[in-house]
Design a protein around this motif. Structure first.
Motif: not given
Length: 164
Positions: A33-62
């Motif tokens: 996540e830290a590496g992704c945020n570092e690259v995102a800042s160079l590219l003017d990209v806003s990141l939302a980084f998530h992890q879940s062990n629950v399929e339904g939570e991932l579906i809700g995020l999508i």
């Protein structure tokens, strides 16, 4: 406006760095996540980084990504091989969907070789280790028209480790 990318991580990825380091390496999800945020800042990209062990939570995020993200990067982990529900959710999202796997799933055992999620993905990156996430960010930004489709002239003469 900055490009918005949602990065989703599936089950057991919260144990990266501990779980099967001979397959997944020693890098933690927090370090990824830290590496992704570092690259995102160079590219003017806003990141939302998530992890879940629950399929339904991932579906809700999508589903939520439809109004809050331009692209989705997803490491579905074990759901890669089982989740028709994630496929259906991804099909609802109109932007680029980049599937990432830390290991080369094509060189793995039979249970971990065929991702059904790929059928709903714009592209698949596997076997690059944690760098696969960085490659996915670059690919998503390129697919959104913010990077050229070919190597820019400025990078052609780039020095790597002091060698031209």
């Amino acid at each position: 406006m900055a490009t918005r990318i949602m990065i989703l991580n599936g089950p057991n990825l919260d144990f990266l760095g501990i779980r099967e380091p001979h397959i997944y390496g020693s890098t933690t999800l927090g370090e990824i996540e830290a590496g992704c945020n570092e690259v995102a800042s160079l590219l003017d990209v806003s990141l939302a980084f998530h992890q879940s062990n629950v399929e339904g939570e991932l579906i809700g995020l999508i589903h939520a990504a439809r109004g809050s993200a331009d692209a989705i990067i997803m490491n579905p982990a074990a759901f890669s091989f089982t989740s028709i529900a994630l496929i259906d959710a991804l099909k609802i999202f109109d932007g680029p969907k980049i599937e990432v796997h830390i290991s080369n799933i094509h060189a793995r055992d039979e249970l971990h070789r065929h991702s059904i999620i790929s059928s709903a993905s714009t592209a698949v990156i596997c076997g690059l280790g944690p760098y696969g996430y960085i490659a996915a960010i670059l690919a998503a930004v390129q697919r959104l028209g913010r990077l050229p489709a070919t190597i820019p002239a400025a990078l052609r003469g780039l020095e790597v480790s002091g060698k031209a």
